[in-house]
Design a protein around this motif. Structure first.
Motif, mmCIF file in Angstrom:
data_model
loop_
_atom_site.group_PDB
_atom_site.id
_atom_site.type_symbol
_atom_site.label_atom_id
_atom_site.label_comp_id
_atom_site.label_asym_id
_atom_site.label_seq_id
_atom_site.Cartn_x
_atom_site.Cartn_y
_atom_site.Cartn_z
ATOM 1 N N LEU A 274 0.669 -1.270 -0.016
ATOM 2 C CA LEU A 274 -0.044 0.043 -0.018
ATOM 3 C C LEU A 274 0.846 1.323 -0.015
ATOM 4 C CD1 LEU A 274 -2.581 -1.191 2.551
ATOM 5 C CD2 LEU A 274 -3.089 -0.792 0.204
ATOM 6 N N ALA A 275 1.939 1.183 0.659
ATOM 7 C CA ALA A 275 2.862 2.292 0.836
ATOM 8 C C ALA A 275 4.290 2.013 0.758
ATOM 9 C CB ALA A 275 2.719 3.027 2.105
ATOM 10 N N PRO A 276 4.821 1.498 -0.628
ATOM 11 C CA PRO A 276 6.156 1.396 -0.685
ATOM 12 C C PRO A 276 7.150 2.281 -0.255
ATOM 13 C CG PRO A 276 4.972 1.714 -2.762
ATOM 14 C CD PRO A 276 4.045 1.629 -1.970
ATOM 15 N N PRO A 277 8.181 2.005 0.558
ATOM 16 C CA PRO A 277 8.836 2.940 0.908
ATOM 17 C C PRO A 277 9.932 3.480 -0.242
ATOM 18 C CG PRO A 277 9.596 0.925 2.367
ATOM 19 C CD PRO A 277 8.344 0.712 0.956
ATOM 20 N N PRO A 278 10.264 4.619 -0.154
ATOM 21 C CA PRO A 278 10.918 5.267 -1.385
ATOM 22 C C PRO A 278 12.350 4.338 -1.687
ATOM 23 C CG PRO A 278 11.018 6.696 0.445
ATOM 24 C CD PRO A 278 10.336 5.654 0.830
ATOM 25 N N LEU B 11 7.276 11.923 24.396
ATOM 26 C CA LEU B 11 8.327 10.957 25.289
ATOM 27 C C LEU B 11 8.358 9.507 24.193
ATOM 28 C CD1 LEU B 11 6.977 10.784 28.707
ATOM 29 C CD2 LEU B 11 9.106 11.552 27.723
ATOM 30 N N GLY B 12 7.686 9.302 22.976
ATOM 31 C CA GLY B 12 7.794 8.242 22.233
ATOM 32 C C GLY B 12 8.827 8.297 21.187
ATOM 33 N N SER B 13 8.722 7.707 20.055
ATOM 34 C CA SER B 13 9.504 7.655 18.981
ATOM 35 C C SER B 13 10.103 9.065 18.352
ATOM 36 C CB SER B 13 8.972 6.867 17.858
ATOM 37 O OG SER B 13 7.807 7.456 17.448
ATOM 38 N N GLY B 14 10.963 8.889 17.805
ATOM 39 C CA GLY B 14 11.709 10.001 17.325
ATOM 40 C C GLY B 14 10.859 10.723 16.118
ATOM 41 N N THR B 15 10.929 12.136 15.749
ATOM 42 C CA THR B 15 10.331 12.700 14.597
ATOM 43 C C THR B 15 10.351 11.918 13.381
ATOM 44 O OG1 THR B 15 11.144 14.776 15.728
ATOM 45 C CG2 THR B 15 9.821 14.905 13.847
ATOM 46 N N GLY B 16 9.280 11.761 12.870
ATOM 47 C CA GLY B 16 9.216 11.232 11.387
ATOM 48 C C GLY B 16 9.334 9.688 11.462
ATOM 49 N N TYR B 17 8.928 8.993 12.763
ATOM 50 C CA TYR B 17 8.801 7.755 12.710
ATOM 51 C C TYR B 17 7.235 7.371 12.641
ATOM 52 C CZ TYR B 17 9.394 2.797 14.334
ATOM 53 O OH TYR B 17 9.444 1.595 14.937
ATOM 54 N N ALA B 18 6.951 6.160 11.838
ATOM 55 C CA ALA B 18 5.701 6.167 11.663
ATOM 56 C C ALA B 18 4.795 5.591 12.807
ATOM 57 C CB ALA B 18 5.276 4.902 10.375
ATOM 58 N N ASP B 19 4.257 6.511 13.569
ATOM 59 C CA ASP B 19 3.708 6.335 14.957
ATOM 60 C C ASP B 19 2.376 7.138 15.116
ATOM 61 O OD1 ASP B 19 3.196 5.157 17.526
ATOM 62 O OD2 ASP B 19 4.217 7.072 18.118
ATOM 63 N N TRP B 20 1.358 6.798 15.283
ATOM 64 C CA TRP B 20 -0.104 7.554 15.230
ATOM 65 C C TRP B 20 0.110 8.715 16.165
ATOM 66 C CZ3 TRP B 20 -3.582 2.878 15.115
ATOM 67 C CH2 TRP B 20 -3.536 2.243 13.716
ATOM 68 N N GLY B 21 0.729 8.319 17.442
ATOM 69 C CA GLY B 21 0.783 9.415 18.706
ATOM 70 C C GLY B 21 1.835 10.398 18.181
ATOM 71 N N GLN B 22 2.882 9.988 17.664
ATOM 72 C CA GLN B 22 3.793 10.947 17.262
ATOM 73 C C GLN B 22 3.392 11.870 16.231
ATOM 74 O OE1 GLN B 22 6.829 12.343 15.039
ATOM 75 N NE2 GLN B 22 6.231 10.406 14.178
ATOM 76 N N MET B 23 2.474 11.357 15.344
ATOM 77 C CA MET B 23 2.159 12.302 14.378
ATOM 78 C C MET B 23 1.253 13.283 14.690
ATOM 79 S SD MET B 23 1.462 9.022 11.203
ATOM 80 C CE MET B 23 0.704 10.521 10.091
ATOM 81 N N LEU C 33 0.267 6.655 8.420
ATOM 82 C CA LEU C 33 -0.748 5.816 8.988
ATOM 83 C C LEU C 33 -0.602 4.466 8.578
ATOM 84 C CD1 LEU C 33 -4.090 7.814 8.112
ATOM 85 C CD2 LEU C 33 -2.729 7.894 10.315
ATOM 86 N N ILE C 34 -0.421 4.117 7.535
ATOM 87 C CA ILE C 34 -0.187 2.819 6.952
ATOM 88 C C ILE C 34 0.841 1.889 7.706
ATOM 89 C CG2 ILE C 34 0.333 1.183 4.875
ATOM 90 C CD1 ILE C 34 -1.114 3.279 3.232
ATOM 91 N N TRP C 35 2.004 2.714 7.769
ATOM 92 C CA TRP C 35 3.114 1.746 8.620
ATOM 93 C C TRP C 35 2.771 2.133 10.276
ATOM 94 C CZ3 TRP C 35 6.465 -1.334 6.900
ATOM 95 C CH2 TRP C 35 6.689 -1.638 5.585
ATOM 96 N N GLY C 36 1.974 2.972 10.320
ATOM 97 C CA GLY C 36 1.751 3.180 11.827
ATOM 98 C C GLY C 36 1.057 2.063 12.495
ATOM 99 N N THR C 37 0.196 1.689 11.552
ATOM 100 C CA THR C 37 -0.635 0.397 11.786
ATOM 101 C C THR C 37 0.162 -0.675 12.421
ATOM 102 O OG1 THR C 37 -2.179 0.937 10.049
ATOM 103 C CG2 THR C 37 -2.560 -1.153 11.072
ATOM 104 N N ARG C 38 1.429 -0.897 11.659
ATOM 105 C CA ARG C 38 2.223 -1.997 12.042
ATOM 106 C C ARG C 38 2.917 -1.481 13.294
ATOM 107 N NH1 ARG C 38 6.123 -5.064 8.120
ATOM 108 N NH2 ARG C 38 4.422 -6.174 6.893
ATOM 109 N N THR C 39 3.279 -0.322 13.585
ATOM 110 C CA THR C 39 3.867 0.234 14.762
ATOM 111 C C THR C 39 2.590 -0.255 15.837
ATOM 112 O OG1 THR C 39 4.764 1.769 13.583
ATOM 113 C CG2 THR C 39 4.680 2.028 16.068
ATOM 114 N N ALA C 40 1.593 0.127 15.781
ATOM 115 C CA ALA C 40 0.376 -0.271 16.608
ATOM 116 C C ALA C 40 0.523 -1.761 16.927
ATOM 117 C CB ALA C 40 -0.889 0.280 15.988
ATOM 118 N N PHE C 41 0.462 -2.430 15.902
ATOM 119 C CA PHE C 41 0.302 -3.929 16.421
ATOM 120 C C PHE C 41 1.614 -4.244 16.927
ATOM 121 C CE2 PHE C 41 -3.155 -4.467 13.211
ATOM 122 C CZ PHE C 41 -3.947 -5.375 13.875
ATOM 123 N N ASN C 42 2.862 -3.764 16.704
ATOM 124 C CA ASN C 42 4.145 -4.158 17.168
ATOM 125 C C ASN C 42 3.923 -3.696 18.834
ATOM 126 O OD1 ASN C 42 5.204 -5.009 15.062
ATOM 127 N ND2 ASN C 42 6.501 -3.159 14.817
#
Lengths: 309, 379
Positions: free
Chosen positions: A31-35, A245-257, A97-106
């Motif tokens: 769905l969202a291939p990395p560059p 307090l979470g992941s660094g800027t630009g990491y696919a994580d819903w809360g961080q976004m 959002l798409i990769w953040g879903t993986r983060t959420a499951f992780n």
């Protein structure tokens, strides 16, 4: 059991939501291939150490880093290039959002399975052996439960330093006592049952009695709680990420976004897409697990069976 | 009943002690330099590197945490390292652990009210907590009262009108409320009511009202609670201004607990309405309203008392997020800003504060529980 689940429209909604997010997480690379695609492609789905075990060469690769389109500090509204717009510093929201879903499951699976395991072992020991073991373990759980959960997780994360891994550690450290208590209560009532006495009379060891006879009969309430926690632990992690307090800027994580919005709280009307999309993702993820957990409870808890609620 | 309360009170010191030990152990993850900020009251002391070493020495921050003693010196080889245990001839045959002097010293400072220096507010942590407390208290008061009253009422109504539209609506709302992340809800509220409609604004007061409140000739601060002070000063304009600023934070703070209370009240009430004594009351020809109020509600509200105590946890957790979103300068915003800057003494100060409140509340709820439900006392 599955038939009962499918009869209730609320449970079906939960199931559909969870399946939807599972599919998105699995299909994220499509769905969202990395560059820069990861090599080999299998490494999207199989952990690197397994692939290396089969003699494959895995290149280091981080698809969770959201691609950036420039460095402009204000968000840009949805456009053809970015269907959901971009956050501050031009991180693509859809990709996140798409990769953040993986983060959420992780996050959800790691935290929930860890606290479930710790809770099962400690709860079983406490309930089965009773006496001073029980007294000691229960006093310890009381100490952990005396803290407000999110505040405690926040202070531990701050002590450990920023990072999603630190957030997960903090959630596990303050998450297990609920399970230990729940399991202990169930074990207390189960160990007096005839089948346990029968097992003991036939000379089974304590280990065997706990793991083969007691736990399988007491695990269900803990499983229900775990399915509810899949949502709420992701929520707590997102809240801590929101606080920075979470992941660094630009990491696919819903809360961080969403945490970007802290910089323009008074202009949310203009930058609605930076709240609605990631917020909606968190909302429906948590909702899905909550509904599913409720459905499990109705199905697994025999006391409620036959009662229309 | 007395024995029950006595037992609860006896356990209290152990919990408080345990909480401090746990916090102390967590702090050991930090370097002695980072921990130093917990002891000092004057940031100038942290500037000079030579001073630092002296202070670490002074507060014993490099001392071992656990000091095990046996009556004879012991050396235990673990392969990768050797454990050395000092000997103390006064010690009996059984090994014991001296309480860590470092822990006792830290605890002593905490008891004396020295919580360290807050880099976030540029003042000692305790002063910062005290100055920000009224704002949060105001928020909590406005959040709790409507929360419990409306929550219980809706829960009871949903159970009485079981499987009717009202019940379904309440159920869906409470499930949604339960899953709705606080910060998403808060951001949506801010977006809608401030950004789009312009009805309610963030922060505690609008600039003109804030100017009045901070002017000692115009306004006397009795409690630090804006609404109450405004009433005591007879300033209705300030009162309504403060009220309009508190609406959104209160909504954001309480809807999660509200969903929980509705849910629990509803299921407890449903359970009670199925009991035989309710049927008996109805069979006697008692009016339905009396049956619900006198026979069902009183029994159904027992679990609700516990949940009300539990929802206090929700408030303490939620206050951090809520105050951050609405830029409401209370304890929660203080903790959030401190956490963002990794300012440990401040975060820890808030943690100590909220944990104390929670332990006290739990005790109160337990006693309330014993008072409402006589069965508890017999255990």
């Amino acid at each position: 059991m599955i038939k009962r689940l499918l009869k209730n429209p609320i449970s079906v909604t939960g199931l559909v939501l969870v399946l939807f997010f599972t599919l998105i997480a699995l299909a994220a690379p499509v769905l969202a291939p990395p560059p820069r695609p990861c090599q080999p492609l299998l490494s999207y789905w199989v952990p690197a150490w397994i692939l290396e075990g089969f003699g494959q060469k895995v290149q280091p690769c981080n698809p969770y880093k959201i691609p950036q389109d420039g460095r402009w500090a204000t968000p840009k509204p949805p456009s053809e290039k970015h269907p959901m717009g971009t956050t501050a510093y031009q991180y693509d929201i859809l990709y996140g959002l798409i990769w953040g879903t993986r983060t959420a499951f992780n996050v959800g699976l790691t935290v929930t399975l860890s606290i479930l395991l710790i809770g099962l072992v400690l709860g079983a020991l406490s309930g089965y052996y009773g006496r001073w073991v029980d007294e000691l373990l229960m006093r310890i759980t009381e100490i952990f439960l005396a803290f407000p959960f999110l505040v405690a997780a926040m202070v531990l994360t701050a002590i450990l330093g920023r990072g999603l891994d630190k957030v997960m550690i903090a959630l596990v450290v303050f998450g297990w006592p609920t399970y230990a208590r729940l399991v202990r209560g169930e074990v207390l009532s189960a160990k007096e049952r005839e089948y346990v006495l029968a097992a003991r009379a036939s000379g089974a060891s304590d280990f065997r009695i706990i793991f083969r006879h007691v736990l399988p009969n007491t695990i269900y309430p803990a499983l229900v709680l775990a399915s509810l926690d899949m949502g709420s632990m992701v929520l707590s992690a997102a809240a801590l990420s929101f606080l920075g307090l979470g992941s660094g800027t630009g990491y696919a994580d819903w809360g961080q976004m969403i945490s970007f919005t802290r910089n323009y709280l008074t202009d949310l009307d203009e930058y609605w897409y930076t709240v609605i999309y990631p917020g909606g993702a968190i909302l429906f993820f948590v909702l899905g697990w909550n509904l599913l957990g409720d459905a499990f409870r109705d199905v697994l808890d025999p006391r409620l069976r036959g009662v229309k609620s | 009943m007395l024995a029950y309360i006595a037992r609860r009170l006896l356990l209290l010191p152990f919990i408080v002690l345990g909480v401090t030990v746990l916090i102390f152990l967590m702090l050991q993850l930090l370097s002695p330099y980072a921990r130093l900020a917990l002891y000092i009251q004057d940031p100038a002391q942290l500037k000079d590197p030579r001073q630092l070493e002296r202070l670490i020495e002074l507060y014993g921050l490099n001392d071992p945490v656990l000091v095990p003693f046996t009556h004879r010196p012991l050396e235990i080889s673990l392969g990768f390292t050797t454990l050395r245990i000092a000997g103390d001839p006064d010690c009996g045959f059984i090994c014991y652990c001296h309480c860590s002097p470092q822990y006792l010293r830290w605890l002593g400072e905490v008891v004396r009210g020295n919580l360290g220096w807050s880099e976030t507010d540029k003042m000692p942590v305790l002063s910062a907590l005290i100055s920000r407390f009224p704002a949060t208290l105001e928020l909590a008061i406005f959040a709790i009262l409507p929360l419990v009253l409306i929550g219980v009422l809706l829960g009871v109504l949903a159970a009485v009108y079981h499987n009717r539209p009202l019940d379904h609506t309440t159920r869906i709302l409470s499930i949604m409320g339960y899953a709705f992340p606080t910060f998403v809800f808060g951001l949506l509220m801010l977006m809608l009511f401030y950004g789009r409609l312009g009805w309610f604004a963030p922060e505690r007061l609008t600039q003109w009202a804030s100017d009045i409140v901070q002017n000692p000739t115009l306004f006397t601060r009795f409690t630090g609670l804006n609404t109450i002070d405004a009433l005591l000063n007879g300033r209705w304009d300030v009162f309504f201004n403060a009220l309009s600023h508190i609406v959104l934070p209160v909504l954001t703070l309480s809807y999660v607990s509200w969903a929980l209370i509705v849910r629990i009240t509803r299921s407890a009430m449903l359970e009670t309405l199925r009991q035989e004594y309710v049927t008996v009351a109805r069979a006697k020809g008692q009016r339905e309203l009396i049956v619900i109020l006198k026979h069902a509600c009183r029994n159904a509200l027992i679990p609700v008392a516990t949940i009300s105590g539990l929802s206090f946890v929700g408030l303490l957790n939620g206050v951090v997020i809520t105050e951050t979103i609405f830029n409401y300068r209370g304890l929660g915003k203080f903790a959030a800003d401190a956490a963002y800057n990794l300012d440990i003494p401040s975060v820890l100060g808030f943690t100590l504060f909220s944990t104390t409140i929670l332990v006290a509340m739990n005790l109160l709820v337990d006693m309330l529980y014993a008072w409402i439900d006589p069965r508890v006392r017999l255990d």
